[in-house]
Design a protein around this motif. Structure first.
Motif, PDB file in Angstrom:
ATOM      1  N   TYR A 270       0.797  -1.231   0.000  1.00 22.86           N
ATOM      2  CA  TYR A 270       0.000   0.000   0.000  1.00 22.86           C
ATOM      3  C   TYR A 270       0.834   1.288   0.000  1.00 22.86           C
ATOM      4  N   ALA A 271       2.059   1.224   0.479  1.00 26.67           N
ATOM      5  CA  ALA A 271       2.868   2.444   0.583  1.00 26.67           C
ATOM      6  C   ALA A 271       3.067   3.155  -0.757  1.00 26.67           C
ATOM      7  N   PRO A 272       3.392   2.443  -1.850  1.00 29.99           N
ATOM      8  CA  PRO A 272       3.578   3.153  -3.129  1.00 29.99           C
ATOM      9  C   PRO A 272       2.348   3.946  -3.559  1.00 29.99           C
ATOM     10  N   GLY A 273       1.164   3.429  -3.290  1.00 30.73           N
ATOM     11  CA  GLY A 273      -0.052   4.140  -3.671  1.00 30.73           C
ATOM     12  C   GLY A 273      -0.199   5.466  -2.957  1.00 30.73           C
ATOM     13  N   ARG A 274       0.206   5.524  -1.699  1.00 32.42           N
ATOM     14  CA  ARG A 274       0.121   6.780  -0.944  1.00 32.42           C
ATOM     15  C   ARG A 274       1.046   7.822  -1.545  1.00 32.42           C
ATOM     16  N   LEU A 275       2.261   7.406  -1.918  1.00 35.07           N
ATOM     17  CA  LEU A 275       3.207   8.340  -2.531  1.00 35.07           C
ATOM     18  C   LEU A 275       2.674   8.838  -3.872  1.00 35.07           C
ATOM     19  N   LYS A 276       2.148   7.950  -4.683  1.00 35.37           N
ATOM     20  CA  LYS A 276       1.631   8.341  -5.996  1.00 35.37           C
ATOM     21  C   LYS A 276       0.426   9.269  -5.856  1.00 35.37           C
ATOM     22  N   GLN A 277      -0.385   9.026  -4.846  1.00 37.44           N
ATOM     23  CA  GLN A 277      -1.557   9.874  -4.611  1.00 37.44           C
ATOM     24  C   GLN A 277      -1.143  11.325  -4.388  1.00 37.44           C
ATOM     25  N   TRP A 278      -0.144  11.539  -3.528  1.00 35.93           N
ATOM     26  CA  TRP A 278       0.297  12.912  -3.275  1.00 35.93           C
ATOM     27  C   TRP A 278       1.021  13.478  -4.488  1.00 35.93           C
ATOM     28  N   LEU A 279       1.875  12.675  -5.090  1.00 34.43           N
ATOM     29  CA  LEU A 279       2.603  13.155  -6.266  1.00 34.43           C
ATOM     30  C   LEU A 279       1.650  13.607  -7.366  1.00 34.43           C
TER      31      LEU A 279
ATOM     32  N   LEU B 115       8.510  12.949 -12.069  1.00 32.90           N
ATOM     33  CA  LEU B 115       8.702  11.883 -11.087  1.00 32.90           C
ATOM     34  C   LEU B 115       7.504  10.937 -11.071  1.00 32.90           C
ATOM     35  N   PHE B 116       6.315  11.507 -11.183  1.00 33.07           N
ATOM     36  CA  PHE B 116       5.114  10.670 -11.196  1.00 33.07           C
ATOM     37  C   PHE B 116       5.137   9.712 -12.379  1.00 33.07           C
TER      38      PHE B 116
ATOM     39  N   ARG C 298       4.074   3.124 -12.655  1.00 36.04           N
ATOM     40  CA  ARG C 298       3.895   1.666 -12.670  1.00 36.04           C
ATOM     41  C   ARG C 298       4.863   0.953 -11.734  1.00 36.04           C
ATOM     42  N   GLU C 299       5.525   1.717 -10.893  1.00 35.26           N
ATOM     43  CA  GLU C 299       6.518   1.122  -9.992  1.00 35.26           C
ATOM     44  C   GLU C 299       5.895   0.800  -8.644  1.00 35.26           C
ATOM     45  N   ASN C 300       6.040  -0.446  -8.210  1.00 31.63           N
ATOM     46  CA  ASN C 300       5.495  -0.854  -6.920  1.00 31.63           C
ATOM     47  C   ASN C 300       6.531  -1.493  -6.001  1.00 31.63           C
ATOM     48  N   ASP C 301       7.761  -1.528  -6.455  1.00 32.98           N
ATOM     49  CA  ASP C 301       8.837  -2.076  -5.635  1.00 32.98           C
ATOM     50  C   ASP C 301       9.399  -0.968  -4.750  1.00 32.98           C
ATOM     51  N   CYS C 302       9.292  -1.151  -3.454  1.00 34.39           N
ATOM     52  CA  CYS C 302       9.675  -0.077  -2.525  1.00 34.39           C
ATOM     53  C   CYS C 302      11.155   0.262  -2.605  1.00 34.39           C
ATOM     54  N   LEU C 303      12.005  -0.729  -2.829  1.00 33.32           N
ATOM     55  CA  LEU C 303      13.439  -0.451  -2.900  1.00 33.32           C
ATOM     56  C   LEU C 303      13.776   0.361  -4.148  1.00 33.32           C
ATOM     57  N   ARG C 304      13.103   0.072  -5.244  1.00 31.38           N
ATOM     58  CA  ARG C 304      13.358   0.867  -6.455  1.00 31.38           C
ATOM     59  C   ARG C 304      12.822   2.288  -6.299  1.00 31.38           C
ATOM     60  N   ILE C 305      11.709   2.425  -5.581  1.00 31.33           N
ATOM     61  CA  ILE C 305      11.201   3.774  -5.295  1.00 31.33           C
ATOM     62  C   ILE C 305      12.179   4.521  -4.409  1.00 31.33           C
ATOM     63  N   ASP C 306      12.765   3.831  -3.423  1.00 35.02           N
ATOM     64  CA  ASP C 306      13.815   4.444  -2.601  1.00 35.02           C
ATOM     65  C   ASP C 306      14.898   5.035  -3.490  1.00 35.02           C
ATOM     66  N   ALA C 307      15.339   4.242  -4.456  1.00 39.41           N
ATOM     67  CA  ALA C 307      16.433   4.677  -5.320  1.00 39.41           C
ATOM     68  C   ALA C 307      16.028   5.881  -6.161  1.00 39.41           C
ATOM     69  N   LEU C 308      14.806   5.874  -6.682  1.00 40.95           N
ATOM     70  CA  LEU C 308      14.340   6.999  -7.494  1.00 40.95           C
ATOM     71  C   LEU C 308      14.231   8.279  -6.678  1.00 40.95           C
ATOM     72  N   LEU C 309      13.970   8.119  -5.377  1.00 38.01           N
ATOM     73  CA  LEU C 309      13.877   9.292  -4.501  1.00 38.01           C
ATOM     74  C   LEU C 309      15.228   9.649  -3.879  1.00 38.01           C
ATOM     75  N   GLY C 310      16.245   8.878  -4.185  1.00 38.56           N
ATOM     76  CA  GLY C 310      17.568   9.155  -3.646  1.00 38.56           C
ATOM     77  C   GLY C 310      17.721   8.777  -2.195  1.00 38.56           C
ATOM     78  N   ILE C 311      16.967   7.757  -1.755  1.00 39.53           N
ATOM     79  CA  ILE C 311      17.002   7.326  -0.360  1.00 39.53           C
ATOM     80  C   ILE C 311      17.799   6.042  -0.263  1.00 39.53           C
ATOM     81  N   ASP C 312      18.746   6.019   0.664  1.00 45.09           N
ATOM     82  CA  ASP C 312      19.553   4.822   0.909  1.00 45.09           C
ATOM     83  C   ASP C 312      19.286   4.368   2.334  1.00 45.09           C
ATOM     84  N   MET C 313      18.408   3.398   2.509  1.00 44.35           N
ATOM     85  CA  MET C 313      18.046   2.923   3.835  1.00 44.35           C
ATOM     86  C   MET C 313      18.926   1.738   4.198  1.00 44.35           C
ATOM     87  N   PRO C 314      19.764   1.860   5.256  1.00 46.83           N
ATOM     88  CA  PRO C 314      20.653   0.759   5.632  1.00 46.83           C
ATOM     89  C   PRO C 314      19.878  -0.516   5.943  1.00 46.83           C
TER      90      PRO C 314
END
Length: 326
Positions: free
Chosen positions: A272-281, A294-295, A300-316
């Motif tokens: 569900y998390a990707p949908g919330r981001l797309k809704q605001w975007l 960015l939208f 069509r992206e639903n993989d959270c790790l790939r979304i992290d990368a597109l947003l420039g987020i590196d979560m250890p």
């Protein structure tokens, strides 16, 4: 003058309230509606929809939070309002404006505008049930199908004990189709002695100035306009204070967008998390060309790790997300 952030079910949850109030300019915000039917809801329901209650009834930025209830049973609403006050609710708001069909079919929201006497009874019973120091406020539309009863509804709310009334300047049937009938806000203010807030179709500074001229009221509630332009309240507050207006750049917004995503990742399951981001975007595309780019990348992206990368987020890996079911 006060500027409020509107309660929008399924959109302005505690995460977006946190992010938007950090931008500034918002004097208070409201929870998504808490549906009341036939019992006093448990504290867990309030913890889910209004977690700020357990942090002093304020967002992290210090913006006060009001608790909004929706229902049609005066006694049950009164009992829930009283309980919410024991949890720290500083203001109880009542929803008589939601246009959703499912809500209206269960006798909640805007459908109650057909029954001014019930509006009065609900506000009266809630007012009696909560401490005198805690205000009771209400949000309404101009009617269900027609505007003919708008003034009667406003009188019913004020006479029942509402200390403020927010008027979404459209009927239920009109939904969110422009225009908003700000001239009716003026008519409502003429027949009640409590402050009236104008709500609907305020997307820009120019919209706000026209709304103020037509409605004649100084207080406003911002909904989709603030979600689409997160610094709109701050811009309006600057004009109000006679200060120079600065417009938030995409570069300034990006860290807030990233934080919104991180919070959504922790609160919601990966489903569900990707949908919330797309809704605001999708709403941000109205104000930022970069949001459109960015939208389109994320559509069509639903993989959270790939979304992290597109947003420039590196979560250890050592700090995994808390995955909680939606």
């Amino acid at each position: 003058m006060q500027i409020a952030l509107a309660p929008m079910e399924g959109l302005v949850d505690n995460i977006l309230r946190d992010v938007l109030t950090r931008v500034g300019g918002i004097d208070w915000c409201v929870t998504e509606f808490i549906r009341v039917s036939d019992r006093v809801l448990p504290a867990s329901t309030y913890r889910k929809l209004a977690p700020e209650l357990f942090l002093g009834a304020r967002t992290a930025a210090g913006t006060p939070l009001r608790v909004q209830l929706l229902g049609s049973d005066p006694a049950c609403l009164a009992d829930n309002a009283a309980f919410a006050c024991t949890l720290g609710a500083p203001v109880i708001d009542l929803n008589f404006g939601c246009p959703a069909k499912t809500v209206n079919k269960s006798r909640g929201g805007a459908v109650l505008l057909k029954e001014p006497e019930l509006l009065h009874a609900i506000v009266r019973e809630v007012r009696r049930a909560v401490p005198a120091s805690i205000p009771v406020t209400a949000k309404m539309r101009l009617g269900f199908e027609h505007k003919d009863g708008a003034l009667d509804c406003a009188r019913a709310l004020a006479e029942g004990g509402a200390s403020q009334i927010v008027v979404h300047a459209r009927t239920k049937v009109e939904g969110y189709k422009p225009p908003a009938h700000w001239e009716w806000v003026a008519r409502v203010q003429d027949v009640v002695a409590v402050p009236v807030f104008a709500n609907g179709e305020i997307w820009t500074l120019d919209d706000w100035q026209r709304c103020r001229e037509i409605s004649g009221v100084k207080d406003i509630m911002l909904g989709r306009g603030l979600v689409a332009c997160p610094d709109l309240a701050r811009q309006i507050a600057a004009v109000r204070a006679g200060q120079q207006v600065s417009v938030m750049s995409w570069g300034e917004l990006q860290p807030l967008l990233a934080d919104f995503w991180l919070q959504a990742r922790r609160k919601l399951s990966p489903r569900y998390a990707p949908g919330r981001l797309k809704q605001w975007l999708a709403m941000l595309t109205r104000s930022y060309p970069e949001a459109t780019e960015l939208f389109n990348l994320l559509r069509r992206e639903n993989d959270c790790l790939r979304i992290d990368a597109l947003l420039g987020i590196d979560m250890p890996v050592s700090q995994p997300y808390q995955q909680v079911s939606a």
